[in-house]
Scaffold this motif. Structure first.
Motif, PDB file in Angstrom:
ATOM      1  N   ARG A   1       0.833  -1.194   0.000  1.00  0.00           N
ATOM      2  CA  ARG A   1       0.000   0.000   0.000  1.00  0.00           C
ATOM      3  C   ARG A   1       0.872   1.250   0.000  1.00  0.00           C
ATOM      4  O   ARG A   1       0.552   2.242  -0.652  1.00  0.00           O
ATOM      5  CB  ARG A   1      -0.918   0.017   1.230  1.00  0.00           C
ATOM      6  CG  ARG A   1      -2.075  -0.956   1.159  1.00  0.00           C
ATOM      7  CD  ARG A   1      -2.981  -0.855   2.368  1.00  0.00           C
ATOM      8  NE  ARG A   1      -3.616   0.455   2.470  1.00  0.00           N
ATOM      9  CZ  ARG A   1      -4.373   0.836   3.498  1.00  0.00           C
ATOM     10  NH1 ARG A   1      -4.577  -0.001   4.515  1.00  0.00           N
ATOM     11  NH2 ARG A   1      -4.924   2.038   3.521  1.00  0.00           N
ATOM     12  N   TYR A   2       2.007   1.189   0.739  1.00  0.00           N
ATOM     13  CA  TYR A   2       2.884   2.347   0.835  1.00  0.00           C
ATOM     14  C   TYR A   2       4.344   1.915   0.917  1.00  0.00           C
ATOM     15  O   TYR A   2       4.671   0.890   1.531  1.00  0.00           O
ATOM     16  CB  TYR A   2       2.550   3.192   2.079  1.00  0.00           C
ATOM     17  CG  TYR A   2       1.170   3.789   2.037  1.00  0.00           C
ATOM     18  CD1 TYR A   2       0.918   4.964   1.338  1.00  0.00           C
ATOM     19  CD2 TYR A   2       0.104   3.149   2.661  1.00  0.00           C
ATOM     20  CE1 TYR A   2      -0.354   5.500   1.275  1.00  0.00           C
ATOM     21  CE2 TYR A   2      -1.175   3.672   2.597  1.00  0.00           C
ATOM     22  CZ  TYR A   2      -1.398   4.847   1.897  1.00  0.00           C
ATOM     23  OH  TYR A   2      -2.659   5.369   1.821  1.00  0.00           O
ATOM     24  N   LEU A   3       5.202   2.718   0.312  1.00  0.00           N
ATOM     25  CA  LEU A   3       6.644   2.570   0.427  1.00  0.00           C
ATOM     26  C   LEU A   3       7.184   3.840   1.054  1.00  0.00           C
ATOM     27  O   LEU A   3       6.918   4.950   0.563  1.00  0.00           O
ATOM     28  CB  LEU A   3       7.280   2.356  -0.944  1.00  0.00           C
ATOM     29  CG  LEU A   3       8.801   2.250  -0.957  1.00  0.00           C
ATOM     30  CD1 LEU A   3       9.264   0.980  -0.257  1.00  0.00           C
ATOM     31  CD2 LEU A   3       9.341   2.294  -2.388  1.00  0.00           C
ATOM     32  N   LEU A   4       7.951   3.696   2.139  1.00  0.00           N
ATOM     33  CA  LEU A   4       8.539   4.834   2.844  1.00  0.00           C
ATOM     34  C   LEU A   4      10.049   4.680   2.828  1.00  0.00           C
ATOM     35  O   LEU A   4      10.562   3.568   3.055  1.00  0.00           O
ATOM     36  CB  LEU A   4       8.069   4.894   4.301  1.00  0.00           C
ATOM     37  CG  LEU A   4       6.702   5.497   4.633  1.00  0.00           C
ATOM     38  CD1 LEU A   4       5.572   4.813   3.882  1.00  0.00           C
ATOM     39  CD2 LEU A   4       6.456   5.432   6.149  1.00  0.00           C
ATOM     40  N   THR A   5      10.777   5.775   2.553  1.00  0.00           N
ATOM     41  CA  THR A   5      12.231   5.724   2.611  1.00  0.00           C
ATOM     42  C   THR A   5      12.761   6.854   3.475  1.00  0.00           C
ATOM     43  O   THR A   5      12.153   7.917   3.585  1.00  0.00           O
ATOM     44  CB  THR A   5      12.889   5.823   1.223  1.00  0.00           C
ATOM     45  OG1 THR A   5      12.783   7.169   0.717  1.00  0.00           O
ATOM     46  CG2 THR A   5      12.245   4.853   0.239  1.00  0.00           C
ATOM     47  N   VAL A   6      13.887   6.596   4.096  1.00  0.00           N
ATOM     48  CA  VAL A   6      14.574   7.591   4.912  1.00  0.00           C
ATOM     49  C   VAL A   6      15.976   7.781   4.360  1.00  0.00           C
ATOM     50  O   VAL A   6      16.657   6.807   4.027  1.00  0.00           O
ATOM     51  CB  VAL A   6      14.654   7.150   6.392  1.00  0.00           C
ATOM     52  CG1 VAL A   6      15.321   8.240   7.242  1.00  0.00           C
ATOM     53  CG2 VAL A   6      13.275   6.819   6.940  1.00  0.00           C
TER      54      VAL A   6
END
Length: 224
Positions: free
Chosen positions: A111-116
Motif C-alpha cells: 500500500r505504501y513505500l517509505l524511505t529515509v
C-alpha cells in the motif's frame, strides 16, 4: 486524514551498514502507536543473522545489531507498508542488491513505500521511483540522485509524499515523515499525542528543509 482504513502491517528492510536513527526513529513511533492500535512489524534481512549498523568501510567504531524476524525470501505476503532506511551500506551493491530485488518484487503489492535518507537511492535504483517526486539526504545528494535518472528529485524538502510513496531527507527527517504518515492515516491528534509522549518537537511542514543545498536547483523535475 485518509478515508481508507489505516495500514497496520509494517516491515523494515535491513542490510549491513544501515543508519541507526533511520530505523529506530520511525519504529519507535510505531511502537508507541501500537499501544493504541494493534500493529504488526516484520524485520527483513538477507538472513536471520543479526544485522549491524557497521561495515568494514563505514568508519564506525561503535555499532548496534538488530535481529531480523524474516528473510527476504520468506517475508510475510501481507505487508502493507515497507520502510527502507539509508546508511553507508547503500553504496555497496553486495549489501543492497538483495534489498533492491525484494523491493521490485514486493512494491506492486504494497500500500505504501517509505524511505529515509539514502534509502530513496535504493528504491530509485530498483526502478520503483521512476516518474515520481522524491527527495534524499542533502549531504549525499549528487550520489543519491544519480541512482535514479528518471526520478523527479526535489532538492528542497523535509519529506515528499507522491501517491503511495513517501521519501524523506537525511536521517532525522524520517521521524518527521513518520509523524506526518501517522497523522495522515490515524489523525493529527494521534500524531500530536505521540510526539508529546516522546517530547519531540515536530517539523510539520514538508517544504521546511533547513539542510537543503542552496546551490542545487530543480530543472525539468530533476535536480542538477
Amino acid at each position: 486524514m485518509s478515508a481508507s482504513p489505516p495500514p497496520t502491517r509494517f516491515a523494515v528492510a535491513l542490510y549491513p551498514g544501515f543508519q541507526a536513527l533511520d530505523v529506530f526513529g520511525p519504529l519507535d513511533i510505531l511502537n508507541l502507536l501500537s499501544k493504541r492500535t494493534p500493529l504488526s512489524l516484520a524485520i527483513l534481512a538477507p538472513t536471520l543473522a543479526p544485522v549491524s549498523t557497521r561495515t568494514p568501510v563505514s568508519g564506525h567504531t561503535a555499532s548496534q545489531s538488530v535481529v531480523p524476524t524474516h528473510t527476504y525470501a520468506d517475508s510475510p505476503s501481507d505487508i502493507e507498508v515497507l520502510l527502507i532506511p539509508g546508511g553507508p551500506g547503500t553504496r555497496d551493491p553486495k549489501y543492497v542488491g538483495e534489498v533492491e530485488d525484494y523491493v521490485r518484487k514486493a512494491f506492486p503489492n504494497l500500500r505504501y513505500l517509505l524511505t529515509v535518507c539514502t534509502g530513496s537511492a535504493i528504491a530509485a535504483h530498483a526502478g520503483v521511483l521512476d516518474g515520481r517526486r522524491a527527495t534524499s539526504n542533502k549531504r549525499a545528494w549528487d550520489w543519491a540522485t544519480s541512482q535514479g535518472p528518471h526520478v523527479n528529485w526535489v532538492p528542497r524538502a523535509r519529506w515528499v509524499a507522491d501517491g503511495n510513496i513517501w521519501t524523506s531527507s537525511g536521517i532525522s527527517a524520517g521521524i518527521d515523515m513518520m509523524y506526518a504518515f501517522v497523522a495522515e492515516h490515524f489523525g493529527e491528534e494521534v500524531a500530536g499525542d505521540l510526539a508529546d509522549v516522546a517530547e519531540y518537537v515536530r517539523n510539520t511542514d514538508p517544504d521546511n528543509d533547513p539542510f537543503a543545498k542552496t546551490d542545487v536547483k530543480e530543472k525539468n523535475g530533476v535536480a542538477k
